[in-house]
Every structure is written in C-alpha cells, then in structure tokens.
Design a protein around this motif. Structure first.
Motif, PDB file in Angstrom:
ATOM      1  N   ALA A  98      56.741 -29.697  78.593  1.00  0.00           N
ATOM      2  CA  ALA A  98      55.797 -29.847  77.475  1.00  0.00           C
ATOM      3  C   ALA A  98      55.237 -28.493  77.040  1.00  0.00           C
ATOM      4  CB  ALA A  98      54.654 -30.781  77.880  1.00  0.00           C
ATOM      5  N   GLY A  99      55.584 -27.419  77.753  1.00  0.00           N
ATOM      6  CA  GLY A  99      55.106 -26.078  77.377  1.00  0.00           C
ATOM      7  C   GLY A  99      53.615 -25.886  77.609  1.00  0.00           C
ATOM      8  N   VAL A 100      53.073 -26.564  78.630  1.00  0.00           N
ATOM      9  CA  VAL A 100      51.640 -26.417  78.944  1.00  0.00           C
ATOM     10  C   VAL A 100      51.390 -24.988  79.449  1.00  0.00           C
ATOM     11  CG1 VAL A 100      49.801 -27.218  80.492  1.00  0.00           C
ATOM     12  CG2 VAL A 100      51.413 -28.866  79.507  1.00  0.00           C
ATOM     13  N   THR A 101      50.296 -24.362  78.970  1.00  0.00           N
ATOM     14  CA  THR A 101      49.997 -22.978  79.386  1.00  0.00           C
ATOM     15  C   THR A 101      48.855 -22.892  80.395  1.00  0.00           C
ATOM     16  OG1 THR A 101      48.441 -22.713  77.547  1.00  0.00           O
ATOM     17  CG2 THR A 101      50.729 -22.019  77.155  1.00  0.00           C
ATOM     18  N   HIS A 102      47.968 -23.927  80.419  1.00  0.00           N
ATOM     19  CA  HIS A 102      46.800 -23.886  81.313  1.00  0.00           C
ATOM     20  C   HIS A 102      46.658 -25.202  82.083  1.00  0.00           C
ATOM     21  CE1 HIS A 102      45.806 -20.529  78.679  1.00  0.00           C
ATOM     22  NE2 HIS A 102      44.950 -20.122  79.606  1.00  0.00           N
ATOM     23  N   VAL A 103      46.503 -25.080  83.395  1.00  0.00           N
ATOM     24  CA  VAL A 103      46.327 -26.264  84.249  1.00  0.00           C
ATOM     25  C   VAL A 103      45.133 -26.053  85.172  1.00  0.00           C
ATOM     26  CG1 VAL A 103      47.315 -27.484  86.247  1.00  0.00           C
ATOM     27  CG2 VAL A 103      48.737 -27.054  84.238  1.00  0.00           C
ATOM     28  N   VAL A 104      44.281 -27.077  85.262  1.00  0.00           N
ATOM     29  CA  VAL A 104      43.252 -27.123  86.309  1.00  0.00           C
ATOM     30  C   VAL A 104      43.771 -28.143  87.318  1.00  0.00           C
ATOM     31  CG1 VAL A 104      40.848 -27.673  86.864  1.00  0.00           C
ATOM     32  CG2 VAL A 104      41.409 -26.534  84.689  1.00  0.00           C
ATOM     33  N   ASN A 105      44.084 -27.671  88.522  1.00  0.00           N
ATOM     34  CA  ASN A 105      44.746 -28.508  89.519  1.00  0.00           C
ATOM     35  C   ASN A 105      43.762 -28.908  90.612  1.00  0.00           C
ATOM     36  OD1 ASN A 105      46.863 -29.644  91.188  1.00  0.00           O
ATOM     37  ND2 ASN A 105      46.851 -27.731  92.364  1.00  0.00           N
ATOM     38  N   LEU A 106      43.606 -30.218  90.818  1.00  0.00           N
ATOM     39  CA  LEU A 106      42.720 -30.702  91.889  1.00  0.00           C
ATOM     40  C   LEU A 106      43.470 -30.617  93.210  1.00  0.00           C
ATOM     41  CD1 LEU A 106      40.040 -31.951  92.764  1.00  0.00           C
ATOM     42  CD2 LEU A 106      41.021 -34.204  92.323  1.00  0.00           C
ATOM     43  N   SER A 107      43.057 -29.656  94.045  1.00  0.00           N
ATOM     44  CA  SER A 107      43.669 -29.484  95.355  1.00  0.00           C
ATOM     45  C   SER A 107      42.632 -29.842  96.419  1.00  0.00           C
ATOM     46  CB  SER A 107      44.172 -28.038  95.467  1.00  0.00           C
ATOM     47  OG  SER A 107      44.833 -27.825  96.684  1.00  0.00           O
ATOM     48  N   SER A 108      42.545 -29.107  97.491  1.00  0.00           N
ATOM     49  CA  SER A 108      41.577 -29.424  98.559  1.00  0.00           C
ATOM     50  C   SER A 108      41.391 -28.213  99.452  1.00  0.00           C
ATOM     51  CB  SER A 108      42.118 -30.584  99.401  1.00  0.00           C
ATOM     52  OG  SER A 108      41.329 -30.771 100.557  1.00  0.00           O
ATOM     53  N   ILE A 109      40.228 -28.154 100.112  1.00  0.00           N
ATOM     54  CA  ILE A 109      40.121 -27.176 101.196  1.00  0.00           C
ATOM     55  C   ILE A 109      41.242 -27.497 102.185  1.00  0.00           C
ATOM     56  CG2 ILE A 109      37.663 -26.588 101.079  1.00  0.00           C
ATOM     57  CD1 ILE A 109      37.235 -28.607 103.393  1.00  0.00           C
ATOM     58  N   GLY A 110      41.708 -26.474 102.862  1.00  0.00           N
ATOM     59  CA  GLY A 110      42.809 -26.656 103.806  1.00  0.00           C
ATOM     60  C   GLY A 110      44.173 -26.437 103.163  1.00  0.00           C
ATOM     61  N   ALA A 111      44.196 -26.314 101.821  1.00  0.00           N
ATOM     62  CA  ALA A 111      45.499 -26.194 101.143  1.00  0.00           C
ATOM     63  C   ALA A 111      46.132 -24.807 101.333  1.00  0.00           C
ATOM     64  CB  ALA A 111      45.346 -26.506  99.652  1.00  0.00           C
ATOM     65  N   HIS A 112      45.421 -23.920 102.026  1.00  0.00           N
ATOM     66  CA  HIS A 112      46.040 -22.622 102.366  1.00  0.00           C
ATOM     67  C   HIS A 112      47.049 -22.799 103.506  1.00  0.00           C
ATOM     68  CE1 HIS A 112      42.861 -23.212 105.297  1.00  0.00           C
ATOM     69  NE2 HIS A 112      43.506 -22.386 106.093  1.00  0.00           N
ATOM     70  N   LEU A 113      46.933 -23.915 104.251  1.00  0.00           N
ATOM     71  CA  LEU A 113      47.769 -24.096 105.448  1.00  0.00           C
ATOM     72  C   LEU A 113      49.218 -24.401 105.077  1.00  0.00           C
ATOM     73  CD1 LEU A 113      45.352 -26.257 107.653  1.00  0.00           C
ATOM     74  CD2 LEU A 113      46.053 -23.884 108.084  1.00  0.00           C
ATOM     75  N   THR A 114      50.128 -23.782 105.779  1.00  0.00           N
ATOM     76  CA  THR A 114      51.549 -24.054 105.519  1.00  0.00           C
ATOM     77  C   THR A 114      52.072 -25.163 106.431  1.00  0.00           C
ATOM     78  OG1 THR A 114      52.091 -22.270 107.028  1.00  0.00           O
ATOM     79  CG2 THR A 114      52.071 -21.732 104.678  1.00  0.00           C
ATOM     80  N   ARG A 115      51.287 -25.524 107.463  1.00  0.00           N
ATOM     81  CA  ARG A 115      51.687 -26.629 108.339  1.00  0.00           C
ATOM     82  C   ARG A 115      50.470 -27.290 108.983  1.00  0.00           C
ATOM     83  NH1 ARG A 115      52.134 -24.007 113.440  1.00  0.00           N
ATOM     84  NH2 ARG A 115      53.481 -25.596 114.310  1.00  0.00           N
ATOM     85  N   ASN A 116      50.669 -28.507 109.473  1.00  0.00           N
ATOM     86  CA  ASN A 116      49.633 -29.281 110.193  1.00  0.00           C
ATOM     87  C   ASN A 116      48.394 -29.599 109.352  1.00  0.00           C
ATOM     88  OD1 ASN A 116      51.284 -29.114 112.423  1.00  0.00           O
ATOM     89  ND2 ASN A 116      50.216 -27.355 113.296  1.00  0.00           N
ATOM     90  N   ALA A 117      48.520 -29.614 108.028  1.00  0.00           N
ATOM     91  CA  ALA A 117      47.357 -29.932 107.172  1.00  0.00           C
ATOM     92  C   ALA A 117      47.253 -31.423 106.914  1.00  0.00           C
ATOM     93  CB  ALA A 117      47.452 -29.173 105.862  1.00  0.00           C
ATOM     94  N   GLY A 118      48.209 -32.212 107.414  1.00  0.00           N
ATOM     95  CA  GLY A 118      48.142 -33.661 107.227  1.00  0.00           C
ATOM     96  C   GLY A 118      48.242 -34.023 105.752  1.00  0.00           C
TER      97      GLY A 118
END
Ligand SMILES: NC(=O)c1ccc[n+]([C@@H]2O[C@H](COP(=O)([O-])OP(=O)(O)OC[C@H]3O[C@@H](n4cnc5c(N)ncnc54)[C@H](OP(=O)(O)O)[C@@H]3O)[C@@H](O)[C@H]2O)c1
Length: 294
Positions: A98-118
């Motif tokens: 769709a050529g979207v240029t701006h996104v506000v993405n709802l993530s979470s604390i802990g999303a820096h983890l590459t493993r074991n974040a459940g």
C-alpha cells in the motif's frame, strides 16, 4: 487518513475515540461491522476483515498517512508462534504493497529479547520485520503490563480473597494504564513527523510490586485483608488452560513471567521522564473499584 488496526480493542478503541473527537479522518479495521458501527456513526470509515488477509489489508492501508499496527492477542491459537508470524507477515506485506510511509507499532516491553520472551517473542520479530522495510518510518511503542489486566482478578478476589500470579510479590515492575498508551499513540499518529526506527517505552508512573498493588486495590474496594499469593509456574499454566487458553499461549505467557522474574524481560525498560506516564496505580484503582462494584 489515519488507519487503526484492532480498533475495537483496549488500546485501539481509546485511540479511535480520541482521534474522532479531534475531528481527524480515521479508518477503522475490525472483523465485526456491528462493533465498528459506533465509530462509523462518528464519521469513521470501516474496513471489515481479517488481519491475516493480505489483499484486504492492502486495500485498508491504501491512502493512509499513518497506520497504527498491532498483532492482536489470540488466546486460543494452537501455535502462538505461527499465529503471530501469519498476522505479522500480512501486516508487513500490506504496509509495503500500500506504500505506507509511517507506522506506529504496538509492541511491548521485553521486545528487545531475541529468545525466551514468550508471548512477546512474536512482537520482537514484528519490530524486526517492520525495521527491514526500506524507507519506512516506524515508532515501536513498548508499553509495560497493562493495569487493566488486573480486572481479570476480580472473580478471584470475590471467591478467594486473593490475587495470584507467578510473579514474586516483592518484585517491582512497571505497569501502565491503557489510556496513557493511547494518548502517546495519538500524539505520534496526529503528527506523523517521526523518521527512521525508534522505540518508545511506556512504563506508567512508577514501578510497583504485587504486594503493594493488592494494598492499593484492597483500599479502593474497602478490603484490608486482600492478599497476594505467588503461584508456581506449572499451577499458573494449568489454571490458564482450564479457563480455555490454549496450551501454546499458556506456555508462552508462563515463559514471559519466568523471564520477568529472572530479570532479562525488563532489562531495557529504563525509567526516564519520557518513558514515564501520568496515571498512578492509586488513580487507576478508582476504575478498578467501579468494575468491582458493578
Ligand atoms: N496486556 C498487556 O499487559 C500488554 C502489555 C504490552 C503490550 N501488549 C500488546 O498489546 C496488544 C493487545 O492490545 P489490546 O489489549 O488493545 O488488544 P485487544 O483488546 O485484544 O484488541 C484487539 C482487537 O483486534 C481485533 N482483532 C483480533 N483479531 C483480529 C484479526 N484476526 N483480524 C482483525 N482484527 C482482529 C479485535 O477486534 P474484533 O474482534 O472486533 O475484530 C480486538 O478488539 C498485543 O499485541 C499485546 O501483546 C499487551
């Protein structure tokens, strides 16, 4: 045009109401036309469909100046990793097509983890997928544990006079009111001047532990004897499955709790003026009491 996924949910509904009150042009996405009608009545355009449908989503994102994206919870997913990957990939494909240029993405604390974040592992992966889109400007909101999750303890309080969870009762963690998350999301959505890839932690007014939370909630509902009980992980997981949550989601939620107790989950949740939000647990406890007394 601001496009909102999960528009009938906790965060999405608060964002949508605020934007419509501000007179913004809003497109709302959900699976049920009836649930979206309240926003249509206030001037929103509704797109009814499933986030896993890439073609539908591409049409829904066309013409957006900014999109609010989320991977909604699916407590009955047979395989939570597959579910999160399917929705996440569909969103990313639609953003590109769709050529979207701006996104506000709802993530979470802990999303820096590459493993074991459940349960948050899929949100980590989604941040990476969005970051990989060439020229996309994206803000990843990383809220803490929602205060509103505590509403699910009302039945337990009424039947057993306690609040129970697998977290250590003395362990302080950040907790945030969903209205505060929605307010920050609205700021980004209405300005849409952000560039590149950024992360914004949303950590509530202060860190607090479960022993302190039950005192505040107990005071709000006039119960001085309310207790916190730490459940063993296995017992908590079994209890979740007994309420209809799938084995896969229950295991993922338990892993998140374990990683929180052990420390890594909160390792990047640094408290600063920018990451702190106004609503205190004492203020929010008034909302809790209203629900408790319904
Ligand atoms: N709870 C926490 O403590 C916490 C903390 C940090 C981050 N988060 C993250 O916040 C997000 C959840 O936000 P929320 O609480 O606002 O969610 P929510 O209240 O569950 O709302 C999600 C909305 O998405 C819509 N939806 C669900 N599946 C869909 C599908 N397949 N296609 C289209 N629409 C769909 C549903 O609306 P319809 O039924 O009307 O379609 C629902 O109202 C999750 O990603 C979670 O990991 C949660």
């Amino acid at each position: 045009m601001i496009v909102i996924t999960g528009a009938t949910g906790n965060i999405g509904s608060k964002i949508t109401s605020k934007l419509l009150n501000q007179g913004k042009k809003v497109r709302v996405i959900g699976r049920d036309a009836k649930r979206l009608q309240v926003y249509v009545d206030q001037g929103a355009e509704a797109f009814v469909g499933d986030l896993s449908d890439q073609q539908f989503l591409t049409r829904a994102f066309k013409g957006a100046t900014v999109v609010f994206c989320m991977i909604p919870p699916n407590l009955t997913a047979k395989n939570v990793n597959d579910y999160q990957r399917t929705i996440g990939t569909s969103i990313v494909t639609a953003v590109k097509n769709a050529g979207v240029t701006h996104v506000v993405n709802l993530s979470s604390i802990g999303a820096h983890l590459t493993r074991n974040a459940g349960i948050v592992q899929g949100l980590h992966d989604q941040e990476e997928r969005l970051n990989d889109i060439v020229n996309l400007n994206v803000v990843h909101l990383r809220p803490a544990f929602f205060m509103e999750n505590l509403l699910s303890t009302i039945d337990m309080i009424k039947s057993q006079n306690m609040v129970g969870a697998p977290l250590d009762g003395a362990f302080r963690f950040p907790t945030v009111a969903i209205q505060d998350v929605a307010n920050v999301a609205c700021d980004y959505l209405t300005k849409a001047t952000f560039t590149g890839h950024t992360v914004r932690n949303l950590l509530g007014q202060r860190d607090i532990n479960y022993n302190e939370i039950v005192k505040v909630l107990g005071q709000a509902i006039g119960n001085k004897n309310l207790k916190y009980v730490q459940f063993p992980y296995e017992q908590a997981q079994t209890a979740m499955v007994n309420t209809g949550i799938s084995d896969s989601v229950a295991a993922a939620l338990t892993e998140t709790m374990k990683t929180t107790n052990e420390g890594p989950f909160l390792a990047e949740a640094h408290r600063t003026p920018e990451s702190s939000t106004p609503t205190s647990i004492e203020e929010w406890a008034k909302t809790f009491a209203k629900h408790y007394n319904l």
